[in-house]
Enzyme design. Structure first.
Site, short mmCIF file in Angstrom:
data_model
loop_
_atom_site.label_atom_id
_atom_site.label_comp_id
_atom_site.label_asym_id
_atom_site.label_seq_id
_atom_site.Cartn_x
_atom_site.Cartn_y
_atom_site.Cartn_z
N LYS A 86 -10.93 -2.22 -4.36
CA LYS A 86 -11.92 -1.35 -4.32
C LYS A 86 -11.08 0.09 -4.46
O LYS A 86 -11.74 0.97 -4.89
CB LYS A 86 -12.78 -1.31 -3.29
CG LYS A 86 -12.11 -1.25 -1.89
CD LYS A 86 -13.23 -1.65 -0.84
CE LYS A 86 -13.46 -2.74 -0.04
NZ LYS A 86 -12.36 -2.96 0.84
N LYS A 130 0.89 -1.33 0.11
CA LYS A 130 -0.05 0.06 0.05
C LYS A 130 0.75 1.23 -0.05
O LYS A 130 0.26 2.21 -0.27
CB LYS A 130 -0.92 -0.03 1.18
CG LYS A 130 -2.11 -1.14 1.17
CD LYS A 130 -3.31 -0.90 1.91
CE LYS A 130 -4.19 -1.65 1.20
NZ LYS A 130 -5.64 -1.61 2.01
N LYS A 144 -4.02 -7.50 -7.75
CA LYS A 144 -5.07 -7.75 -7.15
C LYS A 144 -6.17 -6.67 -7.56
O LYS A 144 -6.10 -5.71 -7.44
CB LYS A 144 -4.86 -7.78 -5.59
CG LYS A 144 -6.29 -8.27 -4.94
CD LYS A 144 -5.81 -8.16 -3.23
CE LYS A 144 -6.24 -6.76 -2.71
NZ LYS A 144 -6.89 -6.65 -1.42
#
Ligand code: AQP
Length: 351
Positions: A214, A127, A211
């Protein structure tokens, strides 16, 4: 589902099977969340397991969220759980911040967890990749410790998750083991991850090495649970693929991540094995496979999308369901938190 029938022992303590899992309301939910998590949540509930499902809003704010949108996304996530088949009467469904024991136990675990363990967490690295990690929030770094608290606050024995969360469930076991060892107790269970199905890692429609997420900036990379039939079909039509035909065996999908992803999605949505899907489509190109996948995706997702819309028309009823779930979750959590604080040596004298 072999893991679910085991009942973990720690020392002399036997823990009754109990499922816990959560999803962040950090955006609209995706097909990845549905296949990797929601679908499994419903199956475990329907197998008769006691299940606690949480919309983890405290996790969501580890990256900045617009407050009004966060409320909206939390209600939308609740609608998605219910539309996918989670029955809020049989299972407990609530949003995390309504049960303050999550944050309290997380603090205790922050003091048990070692920095070296946190430094190995790949989600934090993913992230912050390409960004200035110094600028990430302390909450994002400590995320796995809060996740361990979410799970262990209920003495959950089984956690259905997608592949990406496996490391965090393993860390949960490390935290439980260190707590039990440091305080010489058999108090927290060794929770098992349950990672099953053909689509435990659904990949982006634009990049087979990433991946489906959202929070991906590209809306074309994912199928949202709120997408209508035309949007779903258009996204699948435009999904990145290669020029080859589909092979007759799964080994033929090696080094073809985009093709593999679409076949896995088809298998998960149809309930067939990858072998069965390939037996049906071997020798055919994506010109034939994509429309079939789009029809299947629309057939499976449309009833969920329309039920979500119906539920979202009554936000007060969603809030009532979340409040009721929070009361029931709190009733399980409070004695476990109280005992934890007692074990670590806190005075508990308020009446
Ligand atoms: N692509 C995926 N394939 C399979 N399972 C997935 N999950 C998420 N993406 C996929 C599973 O969904 C559950 C909830 O995940 P989360 O929302 O708590 O966090 P996440 O894993 O970080 O999901 P996202 O969509 O990528 O969220 P953002 O973009 O906000 O970080 C978990 O069980 C997860 O494994």
């Amino acid at each position: 589902m072999t893991d679910a029938v085991q009942t973990p022992h720690v020392g002399q303590t036997k823990f009754a099977p109990r499922v816990f899992s959560g999803i962040q309301p950090s955006g609209g939910l995706t097909l990845g969340n549905y296949l990797g998590a929601l679908k499994r949540f419903v199956e475990m509930q329907d197998q008769g397991m006691e299940a606690i499902y949480c919309i983890v809003d405290l996790h969501a704010i580890t990256t900045w969220q617009d407050p009004e949108r966060l409320r909206q996304q939390t209600r939308e996530a609740a609608a998605a759980f219910i539309a996918a088949g989670v029955d809020p009467k049989r299972s407990i469904l609530f949003n995390q911040s309504q049960v303050s024991a999550h944050a309290e136990l997380a603090w205790v675990f922050n003091c048990v967890t070692r920095l070296g363990w946190m430094n190995r967490m790949t989600q934090f690295k993913d992230k912050t990749a390409g960004k200035n990690a110094e600028n990430a929030s302390l909450g994002l770094y400590a995320y796995p410790s809060l996740m361990a608290a979410d799970i262990l606050l209920y003495h959950a024995t089984h956690v259905p998750v997608g592949e990406d969360q496996k490391q965090h469930v393993e860390l949960t076991r490390d935290i439980a083991a260190k707590f039990n060892h440091d305080y010489k107790v058999d108090f927290f269970p060794m929770t098992l991850p349950v990672i099953e199905g053909a689509a435990t890692r659904v990949m982006s429609l634009r990049d087979g090495s990433k991946k489906m997420s959202k929070s991906d900036p590209s809306d074309q990379s994912r199928i949202n649970l709120t997408d209508d039939a035309d949007t779903i079909a258009a996204k699948i039509r435009k999904a990145r693929t290669d020029a080859e035909v589909l092979p007759d065996l799964p080994e033929g999908l090696k080094d073809r991540p985009e093709a593999k992803n679409l076949v896995n999605i088809y298998a998960a949505l149809s309930g067939k094995s990858v072998e069965e899907v390939l037996a049906e489509f071997a020798g055919q190109g994506f010109g034939a496979f994509k429309p079939a996948l789009a029809d299947l995706a629309v057939a499976v997702m449309s009833p969920i999308t329309s039920e979500m819309q119906r539920l979202m028309a009554d936000p007060a009823e969603i809030d009532r369901i979340l409040g009721d779930g929070a009361d029931r979750a709190d009733a399980i959590a409070q004695p476990i938190l109280a005992r934890t604080l007692d074990i670590v040596g806190m005075i508990r004298s308020r009446r």
